[in-house]
Design a protein around this motif. Sequence first.
Motif, PDB file in Angstrom:
ATOM      1  N   THR A  36       0.783   7.514   5.654  1.00 50.61           N
ATOM      2  CA  THR A  36       0.353   7.517   4.251  1.00 50.61           C
ATOM      3  C   THR A  36      -0.397   6.213   3.942  1.00 50.61           C
ATOM      4  OG1 THR A  36       2.334   8.799   3.727  1.00 50.61           O
ATOM      5  CG2 THR A  36       1.175   7.799   1.868  1.00 50.61           C
ATOM      6  N   GLY A  80       8.768  10.817  -1.254  1.00 47.27           N
ATOM      7  CA  GLY A  80       7.998  11.910  -0.638  1.00 47.27           C
ATOM      8  C   GLY A  80       7.167  11.518   0.572  1.00 47.27           C
ATOM      9  N   PRO A  97      -1.829   2.334  -4.907  1.00 45.16           N
ATOM     10  CA  PRO A  97      -1.148   1.588  -5.981  1.00 45.16           C
ATOM     11  C   PRO A  97      -2.031   0.504  -6.581  1.00 45.16           C
ATOM     12  CG  PRO A  97       0.246   1.741  -4.019  1.00 45.16           C
ATOM     13  CD  PRO A  97      -1.113   2.237  -3.623  1.00 45.16           C
ATOM     14  N   ASP A 155      10.073   7.808  -5.628  1.00 50.16           N
ATOM     15  CA  ASP A 155       9.748   9.103  -5.033  1.00 50.16           C
ATOM     16  C   ASP A 155       9.579   8.882  -3.525  1.00 50.16           C
ATOM     17  OD1 ASP A 155       8.687  11.471  -4.138  1.00 50.16           O
ATOM     18  OD2 ASP A 155       6.687  11.101  -4.966  1.00 50.16           O
ATOM     19  N   VAL A 172      -4.464   5.356   2.841  1.00 53.57           N
ATOM     20  CA  VAL A 172      -4.880   4.603   1.643  1.00 53.57           C
ATOM     21  C   VAL A 172      -5.765   3.413   2.026  1.00 53.57           C
ATOM     22  CG1 VAL A 172      -4.067   3.193  -0.313  1.00 53.57           C
ATOM     23  CG2 VAL A 172      -2.785   5.237   0.350  1.00 53.57           C
ATOM     24  N   HIS A 213      -3.288  13.869  -3.437  1.00 56.92           N
ATOM     25  CA  HIS A 213      -1.922  13.501  -3.851  1.00 56.92           C
ATOM     26  C   HIS A 213      -1.460  12.138  -3.337  1.00 56.92           C
ATOM     27  CE1 HIS A 213       0.427  14.675  -0.044  1.00 56.92           C
ATOM     28  NE2 HIS A 213      -0.849  14.626   0.267  1.00 56.92           N
ATOM     29  N   ILE A 241       6.202   4.672  -6.581  1.00 60.28           N
ATOM     30  CA  ILE A 241       4.935   5.286  -6.994  1.00 60.28           C
ATOM     31  C   ILE A 241       5.096   6.350  -8.096  1.00 60.28           C
ATOM     32  CG2 ILE A 241       4.940   7.211  -5.321  1.00 60.28           C
ATOM     33  CD1 ILE A 241       1.947   4.909  -5.777  1.00 60.28           C
ATOM     34  N   ASP A 258       5.857   8.039   9.331  1.00 63.97           N
ATOM     35  CA  ASP A 258       5.562   8.755   8.088  1.00 63.97           C
ATOM     36  C   ASP A 258       5.016   7.798   7.022  1.00 63.97           C
ATOM     37  OD1 ASP A 258       5.332  10.720   6.222  1.00 63.97           O
ATOM     38  OD2 ASP A 258       7.456  11.230   6.118  1.00 63.97           O
ATOM     39  N   SER A 268      -1.281  12.318   7.795  1.00 70.44           N
ATOM     40  CA  SER A 268      -1.440  12.366   6.328  1.00 70.44           C
ATOM     41  C   SER A 268      -2.905  12.585   5.992  1.00 70.44           C
ATOM     42  CB  SER A 268      -1.035  11.037   5.689  1.00 70.44           C
ATOM     43  OG  SER A 268       0.351  10.922   5.603  1.00 70.44           O
ATOM     44  N   VAL A 305       0.856  -1.193   0.000  1.00 74.02           N
ATOM     45  CA  VAL A 305       0.000   0.000   0.000  1.00 74.02           C
ATOM     46  C   VAL A 305       0.893   1.244   0.000  1.00 74.02           C
ATOM     47  CG1 VAL A 305      -1.640   1.325   1.377  1.00 74.02           C
ATOM     48  CG2 VAL A 305      -1.946  -1.139   1.103  1.00 74.02           C
ATOM     49  N   PHE A 306       1.964   1.181   0.782  1.00 70.69           N
ATOM     50  CA  PHE A 306       3.003   2.208   0.731  1.00 70.69           C
ATOM     51  C   PHE A 306       4.064   1.687  -0.227  1.00 70.69           C
ATOM     52  CE2 PHE A 306       7.340   3.112   2.034  1.00 70.69           C
ATOM     53  CZ  PHE A 306       7.359   4.477   1.964  1.00 70.69           C
ATOM     54  N   ASP A 307       4.441   2.504  -1.203  1.00 68.87           N
ATOM     55  CA  ASP A 307       5.437   2.022  -2.159  1.00 68.87           C
ATOM     56  C   ASP A 307       6.184   3.209  -2.775  1.00 68.87           C
ATOM     57  OD1 ASP A 307       6.832   0.829  -4.328  1.00 68.87           O
ATOM     58  OD2 ASP A 307       5.407  -0.832  -4.265  1.00 68.87           O
ATOM     59  N   ILE A 308       7.522   3.254  -2.550  1.00 69.87           N
ATOM     60  CA  ILE A 308       8.270   4.407  -3.082  1.00 69.87           C
ATOM     61  C   ILE A 308       8.463   4.350  -4.605  1.00 69.87           C
ATOM     62  CG2 ILE A 308       9.535   5.206  -1.027  1.00 69.87           C
ATOM     63  CD1 ILE A 308      11.948   3.567  -2.128  1.00 69.87           C
ATOM     64  N   LYS A 350       2.315   8.967  -9.947  1.00 69.93           N
ATOM     65  CA  LYS A 350       2.247  10.365  -9.501  1.00 69.93           C
ATOM     66  C   LYS A 350       2.364  11.310 -10.705  1.00 69.93           C
ATOM     67  CE  LYS A 350       4.860  13.645  -6.730  1.00 69.93           C
ATOM     68  NZ  LYS A 350       5.722  13.874  -5.574  1.00 69.93           N
TER      69      LYS A 350
HETATM   70  P1  ADP Z   1       3.076  14.822   2.907  1.00 75.73           P
HETATM   71  O1  ADP Z   1       4.374  14.541   2.197  1.00 75.73           O
HETATM   72  O2  ADP Z   1       2.231  15.851   2.285  1.00 75.73           O
HETATM   73  O3  ADP Z   1       3.278  15.017   4.377  1.00 75.73           O
HETATM   74  P2  ADP Z   1       2.591  11.981   2.807  1.00 75.73           P
HETATM   75  O4  ADP Z   1       3.673  11.653   3.765  1.00 75.73           O
HETATM   76  O5  ADP Z   1       1.310  11.252   2.991  1.00 75.73           O
HETATM   77  O6  ADP Z   1       2.214  13.505   2.794  1.00 75.73           O
HETATM   78  O7  ADP Z   1       3.185  11.681   1.370  1.00 75.73           O
HETATM   79  C1  ADP Z   1       2.472  11.906   0.184  1.00 75.73           C
HETATM   80  C2  ADP Z   1       3.434  11.903  -0.986  1.00 75.73           C
HETATM   81  O8  ADP Z   1       4.005  10.588  -1.123  1.00 75.73           O
HETATM   82  C3  ADP Z   1       2.773  12.186  -2.305  1.00 75.73           C
HETATM   83  O9  ADP Z   1       2.840  13.550  -2.624  1.00 75.73           O
HETATM   84  C4  ADP Z   1       3.573  11.335  -3.281  1.00 75.73           C
HETATM   85  O10 ADP Z   1       4.761  11.980  -3.631  1.00 75.73           O
HETATM   86  C5  ADP Z   1       3.936  10.131  -2.456  1.00 75.73           C
HETATM   87  N1  ADP Z   1       2.933   9.045  -2.484  1.00 75.73           N
HETATM   88  C6  ADP Z   1       1.629   9.101  -2.882  1.00 75.73           C
HETATM   89  N2  ADP Z   1       1.025   7.915  -2.725  1.00 75.73           N
HETATM   90  C7  ADP Z   1       1.956   7.064  -2.219  1.00 75.73           C
HETATM   91  C8  ADP Z   1       1.933   5.679  -1.839  1.00 75.73           C
HETATM   92  N3  ADP Z   1       0.844   4.934  -1.938  1.00 75.73           N
HETATM   93  N4  ADP Z   1       3.099   5.148  -1.351  1.00 75.73           N
HETATM   94  C9  ADP Z   1       4.213   5.887  -1.257  1.00 75.73           C
HETATM   95  N5  ADP Z   1       4.292   7.187  -1.602  1.00 75.73           N
HETATM   96  C10 ADP Z   1       3.180   7.780  -2.063  1.00 75.73           C
END
Ligand code: ADP
Length: 333
Positions: free
Chosen positions: A280, A161, A252, A159, A284, A248, A108, A276, A231, A103-106, A112
């Motif tokens: 996220t 992020g 996945p 990414d 999801v 945003h 991504i 963190d 998040s 569900v969390f996957d860098i 995006k």
């Molecule tokens: P923020 O960075 O606004 O604090 P998050 O930690 O929830 O919020 O991260 C959201 C960012 O992570 C998105 O802008 C995108 O770059 C990336 N992202 C989006 N969906 C996923 C996902 N399912 N798994 C990993 N990274 C994701």
Amino acid sequence: MKKRLFLPLLAAALLSSCKNNSADECSFYAMDTYITLKAYGDGAAQANEEAQKKIKELSSELDPYVEGSAIQSLNLNGKADTAGEVRGLIEASVGLSERTSDVFDITILPLKKLWGFDTGVLYIPSAQEIAQAQSLIGSDRILISESGQIELGEGQKIDPGAVAKGYACDVVKKIYADRGVESAILSLGGNVMAIGQGPDKSSWSVGISDPEGGTDYLCVLSVTDKCVVTSGNYRRYLTDDEGRRYGHIIDPESGRPAESDIVSATVICESGTVADALSTAVFVMGSEKAIDFYKNSDDIDIILYLSDGRLLASEGIAGQISATKTVIQTIKH
Ligand code: ADP
Ligand code: MG
């Protein structure tokens, strides 16, 4: 998600305690957000200086859009020799993908980009385009060798992020520990790391933003040695011509912006990286799966604010919450 760190009430508490404790505070912009570091005791100023430098360095090294950054060159070349923090972050992220069943996957980034979140111009892709981008997602295809070489799967791009700010919190926590700073609080957007106890030997107060109110809080948490990460899709989203919002955070599995019954997902745990990534992921998952996930975890607490107005908190944190917007329902382990 941006969150205010210090409540008026907390600021007052800090001010009064500053008489006996030397505090060093600095604020700056990095990692796409406002950052505040506040540290107490001997060595605080030096530790903050070092922390600020390190966060700025991580901010560019981990940004896929910064020319020549470690992540950009990994994405361009498909492989890179990595060491230190870049490798640590990728290794941890791969583990967290596994923990969250992807569900969390860098990896991504292709999704995006497809939806226009990199440029800020919304694009509604076809099912075929989504499937094509989805075929590139899966951090189980990232190979990490003993020597530190990282190789992405064919066409993959990462990414970090969703995890970079939490990871930076852990790096800074180590800097403080090395400098003998035992009491500090840092705020990186929606990530707050509370180190040790507050300067007056009490807990830290951390406010969670109310998605519906500019300066109001959903609730206030009392924590020591914990990272609190929230998040949600209520601040960062794109809108189509009919006013529909596309958040945003991407699922996945569907390849689309996550459609969650959670408005704001908070994860509290010792590790910033874990908090963190999981905040996220929990967003999801939606509330039902998120509660199951919490029940199967032993290192986190969660606070969920749902679209039906309910505020749920897991039993490990429920007793440390005050000033709530609405009645809290406790989630048992
Ligand atoms: P923020 O960075 O606004 O604090 P998050 O930690 O929830 O919020 O991260 C959201 C960012 O992570 C998105 O802008 C995108 O770059 C990336 N992202 C989006 N969906 C996923 C996902 N399912 N798994 C990993 N990274 C994701
Ligand atoms: Mg996150």
